[in-house]
Design a protein around this motif. Structure first.
Motif, PDB file in Angstrom:
ATOM      1  N   ARG A 110      -4.732   9.822  -1.672  1.00 31.73           N
ATOM      2  CA  ARG A 110      -4.922   8.785  -2.675  1.00 31.73           C
ATOM      3  C   ARG A 110      -3.769   7.798  -2.512  1.00 31.73           C
ATOM      4  O   ARG A 110      -2.699   8.146  -2.024  1.00 31.73           O
ATOM      5  CB  ARG A 110      -4.898   9.386  -4.083  1.00 31.73           C
ATOM      6  N   SER A 111      -4.005   6.561  -2.933  1.00 27.79           N
ATOM      7  CA  SER A 111      -2.964   5.550  -2.779  1.00 27.79           C
ATOM      8  C   SER A 111      -3.046   4.537  -3.914  1.00 27.79           C
ATOM      9  O   SER A 111      -3.985   4.540  -4.715  1.00 27.79           O
ATOM     10  CB  SER A 111      -3.112   4.845  -1.429  1.00 27.79           C
ATOM     11  N   GLU A 148       3.775  18.529   0.842  1.00 30.23           N
ATOM     12  CA  GLU A 148       3.212  19.663   0.102  1.00 30.23           C
ATOM     13  C   GLU A 148       2.048  19.270  -0.812  1.00 30.23           C
ATOM     14  O   GLU A 148       1.667  20.018  -1.684  1.00 30.23           O
ATOM     15  CB  GLU A 148       4.312  20.325  -0.735  1.00 30.23           C
ATOM     16  N   GLY A 149       1.495  18.069  -0.655  1.00 31.22           N
ATOM     17  CA  GLY A 149       0.400  17.617  -1.508  1.00 31.22           C
ATOM     18  C   GLY A 149       0.812  16.398  -2.320  1.00 31.22           C
ATOM     19  O   GLY A 149       1.807  15.739  -2.011  1.00 31.22           O
ATOM     20  N   GLU A 150       0.053  16.128  -3.383  1.00 35.43           N
ATOM     21  CA  GLU A 150       0.323  14.934  -4.193  1.00 35.43           C
ATOM     22  C   GLU A 150       1.649  15.077  -4.927  1.00 35.43           C
ATOM     23  O   GLU A 150       1.896  16.075  -5.592  1.00 35.43           O
ATOM     24  CB  GLU A 150      -0.791  14.684  -5.199  1.00 35.43           C
ATOM     25  N   ILE A 151       2.489  14.057  -4.780  1.00 34.36           N
ATOM     26  CA  ILE A 151       3.775  14.078  -5.470  1.00 34.36           C
ATOM     27  C   ILE A 151       3.947  12.884  -6.400  1.00 34.36           C
ATOM     28  O   ILE A 151       4.873  12.851  -7.181  1.00 34.36           O
ATOM     29  CB  ILE A 151       4.947  14.127  -4.467  1.00 34.36           C
ATOM     30  N   LEU A 180       0.858  -1.178   0.000  1.00 29.33           N
ATOM     31  CA  LEU A 180       0.000   0.000   0.000  1.00 29.33           C
ATOM     32  C   LEU A 180       0.892   1.224   0.000  1.00 29.33           C
ATOM     33  O   LEU A 180       1.696   1.418   0.928  1.00 29.33           O
ATOM     34  CB  LEU A 180      -0.932  -0.009   1.205  1.00 29.33           C
ATOM     35  N   MET A 181       0.763   2.029  -1.057  1.00 31.88           N
ATOM     36  CA  MET A 181       1.685   3.128  -1.298  1.00 31.88           C
ATOM     37  C   MET A 181       0.921   4.442  -1.404  1.00 31.88           C
ATOM     38  O   MET A 181       0.080   4.606  -2.296  1.00 31.88           O
ATOM     39  CB  MET A 181       2.459   2.865  -2.591  1.00 31.88           C
ATOM     40  N   GLY A 182       1.215   5.347  -0.495  1.00 28.86           N
ATOM     41  CA  GLY A 182       0.592   6.667  -0.528  1.00 28.86           C
ATOM     42  C   GLY A 182       1.144   7.499  -1.666  1.00 28.86           C
ATOM     43  O   GLY A 182       2.261   7.288  -2.127  1.00 28.86           O
ATOM     44  N   ARG A 183       0.349   8.464  -2.113  1.00 27.05           N
ATOM     45  CA  ARG A 183       0.746   9.290  -3.252  1.00 27.05           C
ATOM     46  C   ARG A 183       0.969  10.754  -2.874  1.00 27.05           C
ATOM     47  O   ARG A 183       1.187  11.590  -3.743  1.00 27.05           O
ATOM     48  CB  ARG A 183      -0.308   9.186  -4.341  1.00 27.05           C
ATOM     49  N   SER A 184       0.940  11.057  -1.571  1.00 26.36           N
ATOM     50  CA  SER A 184       1.093  12.441  -1.136  1.00 26.36           C
ATOM     51  C   SER A 184       2.386  12.628  -0.370  1.00 26.36           C
ATOM     52  O   SER A 184       2.943  11.695   0.195  1.00 26.36           O
ATOM     53  CB  SER A 184      -0.068  12.855  -0.231  1.00 26.36           C
ATOM     54  N   GLY A 185       2.813  13.868  -0.342  1.00 29.93           N
ATOM     55  CA  GLY A 185       3.959  14.269   0.453  1.00 29.93           C
ATOM     56  C   GLY A 185       3.573  15.461   1.305  1.00 29.93           C
ATOM     57  O   GLY A 185       2.397  15.845   1.350  1.00 29.93           O
TER      58      GLY A 185
END
Length: 135
Positions: free
Chosen positions: A89-90, A44-47, A37-42
């Motif tokens: 999102r992930s 400062e927001g989506e990275i 399961l891999m997140g898509r945010s950092g």
């Protein structure tokens, strides 16, 4: 009745996991299921946009597991090291592979590269013995 069934299922699942590899029924093969399961945010927001994900999949995941995999889009939340709940999102990456010592090493390399490339705090990994049929 429902609570008795739940308890029974938990006991059976626990017994199976303690005995080691599953006893696969006829017509199935023993495999290992890896879920990342891999997140898509950092911070400062989506990275990890779609293009960055596709590149990561092509250059990091596919060469290690060329026989196939599944990617699902998700939305999740988790508590970061700072104690705050984060929603993002992930991607859920599912890989089924025949048992082998080298597979976990490959999964670890994928996780490590994802964290490094996208400045992620963690990648959640689930590893389960399972039985698979290709019919």
């Amino acid at each position: 009745m429902r609570s008795t069934l739940v308890v029974l299922l938990v006991v059976l699942a626990s017994a199976c996991s303690q005995s080691g590899a599953p006893s696969c029924p006829e017509g199935t093969e023993e495999f290992i299921e890896y879920q990342l399961l891999m997140g898509r945010s950092g911070p400062e927001g989506e990275i990890v946009d779609d293009e960055a994900w596709d590149t990561f999949l092509a250059d990091t995941v596919t060469p290690r597991f060329p026989d196939g995999l599944t990617v699902l889009d998700g939305r999740g939340q988790w508590r970061g090291a700072d104690g705050l709940i984060k929603k993002e999102r992930s991607k859920l990456l599912v890989i089924l592979a025949s048992p082998g010592d080298d597979k976990m090493r490959l999964i670890n390399k994928i996780s490590d590269e994802y964290k490094r490339r996208f400045s992620q705090e963690s990648v959640l990994r689930v590893v389960e013995d399972t039985c698979v049929s290709f019919r």
